[in-house]
Design an enzyme around this catalytic site. Sequence first.
Site, PDB file in Angstrom:
ATOM      1  CG  ASP A  44      -1.833  -1.185   1.279  1.00 23.16           C
ATOM      2  OD1 ASP A  44      -2.065  -1.774   0.211  1.00 23.16           O
ATOM      3  OD2 ASP A  44      -2.289  -1.522   2.376  1.00 23.16           O
ATOM      4  CD  GLN A  77      20.835  -5.563 -21.533  1.00 22.33           C
ATOM      5  OE1 GLN A  77      21.417  -5.213 -20.534  1.00 22.33           O
ATOM      6  NE2 GLN A  77      21.454  -6.023 -22.603  1.00 22.33           N
TER       7      GLN A  77
HETATM    8  P1  ATP Z   1      -0.882  -4.752   6.842  1.00 27.63           P
HETATM    9  O1  ATP Z   1      -0.369  -3.403   6.399  1.00 27.63           O
HETATM   10  O2  ATP Z   1      -0.692  -5.769   5.805  1.00 27.63           O
HETATM   11  O3  ATP Z   1      -2.255  -4.745   7.427  1.00 27.63           O
HETATM   12  P2  ATP Z   1      -0.060  -4.777   9.536  1.00 27.63           P
HETATM   13  O4  ATP Z   1       1.215  -5.141  10.192  1.00 27.63           O
HETATM   14  O5  ATP Z   1      -0.525  -3.381   9.722  1.00 27.63           O
HETATM   15  O6  ATP Z   1       0.091  -5.168   8.030  1.00 27.63           O
HETATM   16  P3  ATP Z   1      -2.044  -5.829  11.300  1.00 27.63           P
HETATM   17  O7  ATP Z   1      -3.140  -6.818  11.036  1.00 27.63           O
HETATM   18  O8  ATP Z   1      -2.397  -4.509  11.817  1.00 27.63           O
HETATM   19  O9  ATP Z   1      -1.223  -5.779   9.975  1.00 27.63           O
HETATM   20  O10 ATP Z   1      -1.019  -6.485  12.346  1.00 27.63           O
HETATM   21  C1  ATP Z   1      -0.483  -7.789  12.160  1.00 27.63           C
HETATM   22  C2  ATP Z   1      -0.316  -8.459  13.505  1.00 27.63           C
HETATM   23  O11 ATP Z   1       0.568  -7.663  14.329  1.00 27.63           O
HETATM   24  C3  ATP Z   1      -1.587  -8.576  14.312  1.00 27.63           C
HETATM   25  O12 ATP Z   1      -2.360  -9.680  13.942  1.00 27.63           O
HETATM   26  C4  ATP Z   1      -1.043  -8.725  15.720  1.00 27.63           C
HETATM   27  O13 ATP Z   1      -0.582 -10.014  15.938  1.00 27.63           O
HETATM   28  C5  ATP Z   1       0.165  -7.772  15.683  1.00 27.63           C
HETATM   29  N1  ATP Z   1      -0.265  -6.471  16.215  1.00 27.63           N
HETATM   30  C6  ATP Z   1      -0.811  -5.448  15.533  1.00 27.63           C
HETATM   31  N2  ATP Z   1      -1.080  -4.410  16.342  1.00 27.63           N
HETATM   32  C7  ATP Z   1      -0.712  -4.788  17.572  1.00 27.63           C
HETATM   33  C8  ATP Z   1      -0.748  -4.194  18.878  1.00 27.63           C
HETATM   34  N3  ATP Z   1      -1.227  -2.960  19.059  1.00 27.63           N
HETATM   35  N4  ATP Z   1      -0.271  -4.906  19.910  1.00 27.63           N
HETATM   36  C9  ATP Z   1       0.223  -6.128  19.742  1.00 27.63           C
HETATM   37  N5  ATP Z   1       0.257  -6.755  18.556  1.00 27.63           N
HETATM   38  C10 ATP Z   1      -0.182  -6.107  17.485  1.00 27.63           C
END
Ligand code: ATP
EC number: 2.7.1.11
Length: 791
Positions: free
Chosen positions: A175, A673
């Site tokens: 993204d 190329q």
């Molecule tokens: P994407 O951009 O693909 O959504 P992301 O890292 O933002 O990636 P999230 O689903 O927000 O994706 O986070 C991935 C994982 O990171 C979550 O499932 C959780 O395990 C962990 N995580 C996210 N936020 C927190 C938080 N505030 N505290 C602890 N763990 C977290």
Amino acid sequence: MASSVPLTPKGSFPRYLEHLSGSGKAIGVLTSGGDAQGMNAAVRAVVRMGIYVGAKVYFIYEGYQGMVDGGSNIVEAKWESVSSILQVGGTIIGSARCKAFHTREGRLQAAANLVQWGITNLCVIGGDGSLTGANIFRKEWSELLVELAKNGKISEEAVTKYSYLNVVGMVGSIDNDFCGTDMTIGTDSALHRIMEVIDAIMTTAQSHQRTFVLEVMGRHCGYLALVSALACGADWVFLPESPPEEGWEENMCVKLSENRARKKRLNIIIVAEGAIDTQNQPISSQKIKDLVVKQLGFDTRVTILGHVQRGGTPSAFDRILASRMGVEAVVALLEATPETPACVVSLSGNQAVRLPLVECVQMTQDVQKAMDERRFKDAVRLRGRSFEGNLNIYKRLAIKLPDDQITKSNCSVAVINVGAPAAGMNAAVRSAVRVGIADGHKMLAIYDGFDGFAKGQIKEIGWSDVGGWTGQGGSILGTKRVLPGKFLEEIAEQIRAHSINALLIIGGFEAYLGLLELSAAREKYEELCIPMVMVPATVSNNVPGSDFSIGSDTALNTITDTCDRIKQSASGTKRRVFIIETMGGYCGYLANMGGLAAGADAAYIFEEPFDIRDLQSNVEHLTEKMKTSIQRGLVLRNESCSENYTTDFIYQLYSEEGKGVFDCRKNVLGHMQQGGVPSPFDRNFGTKISARAMQWITTKLKESYGKGKKCVSDDYICVLGISKRNVIFQPVADLKEETDFEHRIPKEQWWLKLRPLMKILAKYKASFDVSDSGQLEPVQDQNTQGEPAAI
Ligand code: ATP
């Protein structure tokens, strides 16, 4: 290549890297959140750099879930575990969203598992959620350990021994929604997928006079939509950060029908999946389609790109970016102290930097807050200078103001292509023509380079004439290597005859030489005393005054793609070494960067002299490699790296020396190329740099207007380039000092600092000032950072 000797055996760590010794340390690497192309390259770089510095590296499978579950989810990685993964999309160690990690209990369990393996260094590749989780974990770490000791899960000694956790993040997300980095890992590949689909759709839509509504990913970030719209010259784009003004339904339909009236056979509308209106109400692709059908009766189709954008092989840029970030992450972990805050390694301009994780996450969340509160101008500003710049240019190029609203400048500006064709040149011409017209100039196209200029092959070119040019390879204007020196008289005559007030030259080293000749001839020919600017366009990337040139990214992707195919061709034929010759004249950019992107064992370039001992050492390296499970070798050779160690010579030497161990094949990639459709980067780079050049021309014309004197000073005849984070105009005369004219390369080339990286990742010992950044930088205001995207 004096330093190209096989990696020292365990225990004899090279002295110059002692401060970076990872001996006795354990690093865990995981991928979390949504997957993105290039994550594997990052994992590979972490594993190899970690092993290189003497640390143990552990895969943590399935993101935080694997960390919480432990057991077979945590496995020591070997050098070979990450072979042949550079070209693979997704992540080989799996990614997941993990509810348990949101809870303290889950994190307690994760800490117990890490302590079991002695892991106190964590490298997290994911989005802002994953990095936030990592930071919480790091902050809690010592308390978690105390609690584990209290529960009898770990010993008191373990609490002291593993007292702090170092955390480094890399942003993997298609993204490009993370503040602090110009590009996240995966974004460029996603753009490749989107452009492939748009190019394909354009051919079918052309045949039927259709309107296509294309929905792209990006959740609440409009980057993918905006850059795709810029790269394909879309008629309209819907973004979450910049909702359309009220009454957009009417405006869009007027715009579409105007374009049809200009004989445009297809309309493309790009919609970000999170697109909203000014009241924060979603704008869906279906809604847009229904509107177009109802109001205009156009045959309209919706295409929702979905997971295609996450798929496929990573682009050359993503592989290089991820490799650089992975190496930088390991260095950051080794340099961390208990006081060092968690950081993200990211890209600023063409430099790797380390930024405080918390601040970056905060800024990223601020964008969402601004959108929620309908402060859209703030949202655009917070997205960064490059986002804002992209948006402004898109608006300028997509919407033609009515003639009566354009203030005429009474100036004629000519555009010319010079040298060999490079993908993206046409996008640059299109952008120049449209920006020039919007600035009130009469735009003239010069055909067939300086040769055509001298012969008077000059014609006015209009807004619609350049429609659809962004996606076309080669040079539509025609380009020649001929220099202007022998036609100065004729060229001066043409300038007079066509009343040319300024000149934009788009080309490579010949264009640069040509500009120097024109600069030198200004004393003799008064007609040449007009503003002239050159934008670099050559696959070789050898123009002084710029770190990048239009066309080299496309060539790099072609090389990388071809190397993938060639490597794959040997999958059934064990023990084979490929020697591949790349273009570039004396400039080793393509060979070096292609080598990095394709995972080559060596890349011979002119800039780094080598001798028979180096060749011998490489043969030994490959012989050793054949004893492992990776029985394949890839060696790139720049076409002019050595007069005598030719591709044939190296092929024969390797064949002879490798007899009985491996056999050899050679390939000269040649003109493939230079061809092909431009990559998303080249389309956008061409578009933006050329728009910037026209802006400069307009300013210079205004500056000199009415002064009655010609533009004689050197700052009227410039090369426009990118240097680190900045866009710079340098008088061509000043660049002479920086040029190695004999070999047609700049004396200093930034990418040479990446040489050791390729060697380390190919298991050679290399002296390496490993880090680009070497220290934590404060998070910059996004408005002051980010080139080349921020032109
Ligand atoms: P994407 O951009 O693909 O959504 P992301 O890292 O933002 O990636 P999230 O689903 O927000 O994706 O986070 C991935 C994982 O990171 C979550 O499932 C959780 O395990 C962990 N995580 C996210 N936020 C927190 C938080 N505030 N505290 C602890 N763990 C977290």
